[in-house]
Design an enzyme around this catalytic site. Structure first.
Site, PDB file in Angstrom:
ATOM      1  N   CYS A 316       0.846  -1.201   0.000  1.00 57.59           N
ATOM      2  CA  CYS A 316       0.000   0.000   0.000  1.00 57.59           C
ATOM      3  C   CYS A 316       0.882   1.252   0.000  1.00 57.59           C
ATOM      4  O   CYS A 316       0.637   2.208  -0.730  1.00 57.59           O
ATOM      5  CB  CYS A 316      -0.923  -0.020   1.213  1.00 57.59           C
ATOM      6  SG  CYS A 316      -1.900   1.461   1.444  1.00 57.59           S
ATOM      7  N   TRP A 319       2.683   1.670  -3.357  1.00 59.68           N
ATOM      8  CA  TRP A 319       1.736   2.130  -4.380  1.00 59.68           C
ATOM      9  C   TRP A 319       1.704   3.650  -4.431  1.00 59.68           C
ATOM     10  O   TRP A 319       1.550   4.254  -5.488  1.00 59.68           O
ATOM     11  CB  TRP A 319       0.340   1.573  -4.070  1.00 59.68           C
ATOM     12  CG  TRP A 319      -0.738   2.111  -4.945  1.00 59.68           C
ATOM     13  CD1 TRP A 319      -1.134   1.632  -6.162  1.00 59.68           C
ATOM     14  CD2 TRP A 319      -1.589   3.242  -4.688  1.00 59.68           C
ATOM     15  NE1 TRP A 319      -2.168   2.376  -6.654  1.00 59.68           N
ATOM     16  CE2 TRP A 319      -2.461   3.382  -5.768  1.00 59.68           C
ATOM     17  CE3 TRP A 319      -1.694   4.145  -3.624  1.00 59.68           C
ATOM     18  CZ2 TRP A 319      -3.429   4.381  -5.839  1.00 59.68           C
ATOM     19  CZ3 TRP A 319      -2.650   5.155  -3.693  1.00 59.68           C
ATOM     20  CH2 TRP A 319      -3.499   5.248  -4.787  1.00 59.68           C
ATOM     21  N   HIS A 320       1.888   4.299  -3.257  1.00 63.21           N
ATOM     22  CA  HIS A 320       1.824   5.754  -3.221  1.00 63.21           C
ATOM     23  C   HIS A 320       3.019   6.394  -3.930  1.00 63.21           C
ATOM     24  O   HIS A 320       2.895   7.491  -4.470  1.00 63.21           O
ATOM     25  CB  HIS A 320       1.766   6.249  -1.774  1.00 63.21           C
ATOM     26  CG  HIS A 320       0.401   6.109  -1.176  1.00 63.21           C
ATOM     27  ND1 HIS A 320      -0.058   4.918  -0.662  1.00 63.21           N
ATOM     28  CD2 HIS A 320      -0.612   6.994  -1.033  1.00 63.21           C
ATOM     29  CE1 HIS A 320      -1.300   5.098  -0.222  1.00 63.21           C
ATOM     30  NE2 HIS A 320      -1.651   6.324  -0.437  1.00 63.21           N
ATOM     31  N   GLY A 321       4.156   5.750  -3.908  1.00 64.34           N
ATOM     32  CA  GLY A 321       5.311   6.344  -4.557  1.00 64.34           C
ATOM     33  C   GLY A 321       6.500   5.412  -4.517  1.00 64.34           C
ATOM     34  O   GLY A 321       6.628   4.597  -3.604  1.00 64.34           O
ATOM     35  N   PHE A 477       0.454  10.532  -7.513  1.00 64.21           N
ATOM     36  CA  PHE A 477       0.443   9.075  -7.404  1.00 64.21           C
ATOM     37  C   PHE A 477      -0.244   8.459  -8.604  1.00 64.21           C
ATOM     38  O   PHE A 477      -0.340   7.287  -8.735  1.00 64.21           O
ATOM     39  CB  PHE A 477      -0.260   8.640  -6.106  1.00 64.21           C
ATOM     40  CG  PHE A 477       0.328   9.302  -4.881  1.00 64.21           C
ATOM     41  CD1 PHE A 477       1.697   9.456  -4.762  1.00 64.21           C
ATOM     42  CD2 PHE A 477      -0.478   9.800  -3.873  1.00 64.21           C
ATOM     43  CE1 PHE A 477       2.238  10.087  -3.654  1.00 64.21           C
ATOM     44  CE2 PHE A 477       0.062  10.426  -2.767  1.00 64.21           C
ATOM     45  CZ  PHE A 477       1.421  10.568  -2.665  1.00 64.21           C
TER      46      PHE A 477
END
Lengths: 477, 84
Positions: A316, A319-321, A477
């Site tokens: 998770c 996924w953001h960066g 993102f």
């Protein structure tokens, strides 16, 4: 085209007028065309990427996944969806980390890396595509009409930063006839206005204070770091929930009802509850498409379940960066969820226990502890590097500078604290609302007068505060 | 309609004395039924009924009614398989 810009307001008004004056059969194709215009206004070449991914998912879902029901076919479809995301978002991260590992092993490799421009919204439409294929493989009916699927995948309010919508949540609205009534119209406008207010007046006011503290080399003292991190917790909430408000409000204007993405997350009484209230559609996505399959496969080894929780939250974060700071943020939250289940179980009320625990001493303790832990986690999310995160954290914990500030001015600290207290007051008031129902009913005539006044004030505030359209945090993102 | 047998398995995993389950009941409404417990409940159901779920079957479950239907279908499939 940024939501909080005059260009978007004109685009929205034109699209609204044209959409509702068209015959019913033309409305879906019109929304698809408007969505591609919206997306291509940023970088038209990437419109082909969106179209290509959409065509693949539509045809693969319709003719392969839904018919064969094979796990291998589904796995292949997921890989095809992930490939552009990995290329555009993670190439530099993977290559530079591989080079670092090789250098440690005394193998010299200096790859020549050039920046790759990240297609807007790719993380969101990739996850949506995966959800679509998995749902179809597990029995959801595939979209038959390409126009409907292109709208499902590309409808602009949700395209760039969610909410991540699943086919079952919106199929009926896309395939059926959509209507606009007074309540839908007023609710849509209200949500958009609130979104504009949260973004322009609240989030964008906080942004420079956060920037001052987190700028590389800023050398903040303890008080700067604490206030700057509190400010970022508020900024990202106002910013992202504003985006979701505008997305949900825009969709309402075209007859769609999107799932909510935020539910007063800072009222959460436990880290577990936080993830039921913060970025809800992503949280449920991670739960259903990452965590559940992993833990289900390992269900006969129950001791490993906390490890899978940590891993799911690390994914998770990633996924953001493509940075280790985001991975650490994910691991931090994974750790909080693990603690929620183990050592700190006694502090936090049980999930789903809505009657007990709310408005009790334990409930409020849980809220304060959760807010403090979540806010601390924002350090990893906001810092541009691990060194930067360490600088902010160490200054906080070693009380650097005592009560003296080094970066933020007094008025900045006051603004942050005022916004924090404002949010706390609104939240506390919201919690007490059921007890005040009798009083509120008597105030109805006053509310009727105050409501339009409040809306006019909100509009004025937005116009006064609007200096330049700043991109939403989640656009990166 | 949730059977007493299924209800007993779920209550046992959640350490609850009783709960009023309906077909439309979703996990988030039930105290303690979080994503970790969800997996433990599914494993207990498998053990109780001697069945095996597939992950794609589990992903789609939205409420208790669907879980009850899935269990009934798997039990039927299992008895057919044993009858062959």
């Amino acid at each position: 085209m940024i939501f909080t810009s005059y260009t978007y307001v004109f685009f929205l008004m034109a699209a609204f007028l044209i959409h509702w004056s068209l015959p019913v059969a033309w409305r879906t194709p019109f929304l698809v065309a408007a969505s591609y215009l919206f997306y291509c206004s940023w970088k038209w070449q990437y419109g082909f990427l969106l179209l290509g991914v959409s065509l693949f998912n539509w045809s693969y879902g319709r003719w392969v996944v839904s018919r064969r029901g094979s796990v291998f076919a589904l796995f292949l479809g997921i890989l095809v969806n992930l490939a552009p995301l990995i290329y555009f978002k993670y190439t530099l991260f993977l290559v530079s980390n591989a080079a670092s590992v090789l250098n440690i092993l005394s193998v010299t490799w200096h790859p020549r890396l050039s920046d790759i421009i990240l297609p807007l919204g790719i993380s969101f439409f990739t996850f949506q595509g995966i959800a679509y294929l998995v749902d179809v493989a597990s029995g959801e009916q595939a979209f038959l009409d390409l126009r409907n699927f292109l709208l499902y995948k590309g409808f602009w309010p949700q395209l760039i930063a969610g909410p991540i919508i699943r086919p079952g949540e919106i199929r009926g609205q896309i395939e059926g006839e959509r209507k606009l009534d007074y309540s839908g119209f007023s609710e849509g406008c209200r949500r958009i206005l609130i979104g504009f207010f949260k973004k322009i007046v609240l989030a964008d006011t906080l942004a420079p204070f956060v920037e001052m503290v987190y700028l590389p080399g800023a050398a903040p003292n303890a008080i700067d770091s604490a206030v700057g991190t509190l400010a970022f917790g508020l900024q990202i909430y106002f910013d992202f929930s504003a985006y979701s408000d505008i997305a949900i409000g825009t969709a309402r204007l075209f007859g769609f009802v999107f799932p909510e993405n935020f539910d007063w997350p800072y009222l959460s009484r436990s880290p577990r509850e936080f993830w039921n209230r913060w970025h809800i559609t992503l949280s449920y996505w991670i739960r259903d498409y990452v965590f559940t399959p992993m833990t289900f496969a390992a269900r006969h080894r129950p001791k490993t379940v906390l490890f899978w929780l940590l891993l799911a939250m690390a994914i998770c974060g990633l996924w953001h960066g493509a940075q280790w700071t985001f991975v650490l943020w994910g691991v931090w939250h994974g750790g909080l969820l693990v603690l929620n289940q183990t050592l700190l179980r006694k502090i936090f009320p049980v999930v789903g226990d809505s009657a007990r625990g709310r408005n009790t001493f334990r409930g409020w303790i849980g809220t304060v502890v959760t807010f403090a832990l979540v806010t601390l986690g924002w350090v990893f999310f906001r810092a541009s590097s691990l060194d930067g995160a360490w600088e902010v954290l160490s200054s906080m914990f070693f009380l650097k500078g005592g009560l003296h500030r080094a970066v933020l001015r007094e008025n900045a600290i006051l603004v942050v604290l005022a916004m924090f207290l404002g949010l706390v007051t609104i939240q506390a008031g919201r919690e007490m609302l059921p007890q005040w129902n009798g009083l509120l009913a008597r105030l109805d005539p006053v509310k009727r007068i105050l409501k339009p006044v409040a809306y006019v004030l909100l509009i004025l505030a937005v116009i006064i505060f609007d200096k330049s359209a700043k991109a939403f945090v989640y656009f990166q993102f | 309609m949730i059977t007493e047998r299924l209800k007993k398995v779920i209550l046992g995993e959640l350490n609850l004395d009783d709960y009023y389950f309906q077909d439309s009941t979703t996990a988030n409404l039930v105290p303690g039924w979080d994503s970790l417990k969800h997996i433990a409940i599914l494993a207990s159901i498998e053990k109780e009924y001697g069945i095996r779920f597939k992950s794609l079957e589990v992903i789609r479950l939205k409420n208790l009614g669907q879980l009850q239907e899935l269990v009934a279908r798997k039990v039927e499939e299992e008895s057919e398989r044993k009858g062959e």
